[in-house]
Scaffold this motif. Structure first.
Motif, PDB file in Angstrom:
ATOM      1  N   ILE A   5      43.156  35.851  27.547  1.00 36.61           N
ATOM      2  CA  ILE A   5      43.208  37.000  28.230  1.00 36.61           C
ATOM      3  C   ILE A   5      43.657  36.713  29.687  1.00 36.61           C
ATOM      4  N   THR A   6      44.639  37.288  30.088  1.00 30.87           N
ATOM      5  CA  THR A   6      45.214  37.037  31.524  1.00 30.87           C
ATOM      6  C   THR A   6      44.989  38.492  32.300  1.00 30.87           C
ATOM      7  N   VAL A   7      44.831  38.299  33.815  1.00 30.69           N
ATOM      8  CA  VAL A   7      44.747  39.224  34.731  1.00 30.69           C
ATOM      9  C   VAL A   7      45.955  39.220  35.648  1.00 30.69           C
ATOM     10  N   THR A   8      46.525  40.426  35.737  1.00 30.90           N
ATOM     11  CA  THR A   8      47.582  40.557  36.708  1.00 30.90           C
ATOM     12  C   THR A   8      47.315  41.579  37.786  1.00 30.90           C
ATOM     13  N   TYR A   9      47.497  41.280  39.024  1.00 28.78           N
ATOM     14  CA  TYR A   9      47.090  42.010  40.045  1.00 28.78           C
ATOM     15  C   TYR A   9      48.374  42.908  40.372  1.00 28.78           C
ATOM     16  N   ARG A  10      48.375  44.224  40.862  1.00 28.76           N
ATOM     17  CA  ARG A  10      49.747  44.816  41.192  1.00 28.76           C
ATOM     18  C   ARG A  10      49.296  45.421  42.631  1.00 28.76           C
TER      19      ARG A  10
END
Length: 223
Positions: free
Chosen positions: A218-223
């Motif tokens: 599980i990864t987290v990407t900030y936008r």
């Protein structure tokens, strides 16, 4: 008709019939063997498909996982404590000194950050590598709590009212720490704390769902 000729014909027919029986028997055996192989292949394929589905079953629960994160972590707070030092020059005119005097005030600040987990503000997406949580970076929440730790003068001057000077500096600190907090919100250490709580919560939820055999990265990407 000559009996020998008739016998020859009958023998040929019997031979052909026997050959047909032998060939048909062999073909029947081969057909049975081929059918058995086909059925086994179908069973193996179905088993492999079922096994594969078990490893991708988690994708069916991503919408429910999103609802869970919104409900469970909508009040998620990540606290970060930092120590800072504020330096200021006391002009000699303020207390009729012979020269300017430097004062250093040390203080600790507790920053609180939260993630915007309203449904319209983040997404859970299945990717070839696993699951990606897409959302905005943490936000500084409220007013950071400031605690004075110590202060010191560059030189001892008995004329200086240290309490009043420190009080004046203390009034300036909230605006400073708000700026610090905005920067700290984007630091790797802060992001890592937020990501850990988010990822751990989602992983625990998915692993508990029926039919889920494995939860991927599980990864987290900030936008």
């Amino acid at each position: 008709m000559d009996s020998a000729y008739i016998f020859a014909i009958v023998a040929c027919l019997l031979g052909a019939g026997g050959m047909y029986v032998v060939v048909e028997f062999r073909l029947h055996g081969e057909r049975q063997q081929g059918m058995s192989k086909l059925l086994k292949a179908q069973v193996d394929t179905a088993a492999a498909k079922k096994e594969t589905l078990a490893f991708t079953k988690y994708t069916e629960y991503l919408p429910a996982g999103k609802v869970m994160l919104t409900d469970k972590l909508k009040l998620l707070l990540v606290k970060v404590v930092r120590e800072h030092a504020y330096t200021e020059t006391i002009p000699r005119e303020q207390f009729k000194l012979k020269a300017n005097v430097l004062i250093v005030v040390r203080y600790a600040v507790e920053y609180s950050f939260n993630l915007d987990l309203k449904p319209e503000q983040f997404e859970l997406r299945a990717t070839p590598a696993g699951i990606d949580i897409q959302l905005r970076k943490p936000l500084l929440l409220g007013f950071p709590a400031i605690k004075l730790l110590s202060h010191e003068l560059g030189m001892e001057e008995s004329q200086i009212d240290q309490k009043s000077v420190v009080n004046e500096i203390q009034v300036k600190l909230p605006a400073l720490v708000r700026k610090f907090g905005t920067a700290i919100a984007s630091e790797e250490a802060t992001l890592a704390l937020c990501e850990k709580k988010l990822v751990d919560c989602l992983r625990e939820f998915l692993a508990a769902q029926q039919g889920v055999k494995q939860v991927p990265a599980i990864t987290v990407t900030y936008r």
